[in-house]
Design an enzyme around this catalytic site. Sequence first.
Site, PDB file in Angstrom:
ATOM      1  CB  SER A 130     104.423 -34.728   4.319  1.00  0.00           C
ATOM      2  OG  SER A 130     102.689 -34.504   4.095  1.00  0.00           O
ATOM      3  CE1 TYR A 143     104.509 -32.878   9.162  1.00  0.00           C
ATOM      4  CE2 TYR A 143     102.210 -32.387   7.752  1.00  0.00           C
ATOM      5  CZ  TYR A 143     104.041 -33.339   7.909  1.00  0.00           C
ATOM      6  OH  TYR A 143     103.663 -34.895   8.073  1.00  0.00           O
TER       7      TYR A 143
END
Length: 273
Positions: A130, A143
């Site tokens: 990501s 995250y």
Amino acid sequence: MSKVVLITGGSSGIGKAIGEYLNHFSYKVYGTSRTPSKYSDTVKMPLLALDVTKPETITQAIAEIIEKEGKIDVLINNAGVGITGPIEETPSDEIKKAFDTNFFGPLEVIKAVVPQMRKQKSGLIINITSIAGYMGLPYRGIYSATKSALEITAEAYRMELKPFGIKMTNVAPGDFATNIASGRYHAPILENSPYKKEYSDTLVMMDEHVDKGEDPLEMAKAIQKIIEVKNPKVHYRVGSGLQKLSIFLKKVLSDKRYEKMLMKHYRLNGKGR
């Protein structure tokens, strides 16, 4: 012979888009899901039962593919979960679950597939990370950490696997219009929390970013091109120009200036209370 591709987390979102796009070409694609029967009418590729947090399901799924196809050419490590919340108020067990799925799980899948690829003297492993993994984002810190951990570990893993003819790369997507928001773990907004307003506002902003995100088909097209590249790069980023620019700015700006820029973007008050 057609390349055999395994995609973890293939029942929805980016994984589903990649699998269904690759099916238009001469690939033999297998997706995975914790509950394949739920998606038999909505996913246009074979789905195997696999939970990246349960090694026995990984071993079984990979053995099934090898028995049917005799090889695995490409592993796309896509399965993952979202998690948001003030780090102070995020339950420790949820933090561990996020790392189990986004970091330890992909490593277990790689460990299970590498012996077959080494036997073949070829193979490609694509880790879906990501753009959030390149920076610590407020209320997405856990995250960001899980994806960053996978990025860095894969940099080392890539070098260790080269002598066996196995290639590895990381592909970091930005915001894509998927159902990831509905599957995220959100730390509850506590009535008396000192983070209540800013966390609430940030959640709304994050959901808006996903709703206005790029078409997952663009990610699928990028993956297909990478599969056909002779020597994949260490890192790829796929997303809006602004999101990719944020990575560049982190390299060229001072830490404090970059932090100030992020806080302004997220409308956070850094002056204390």
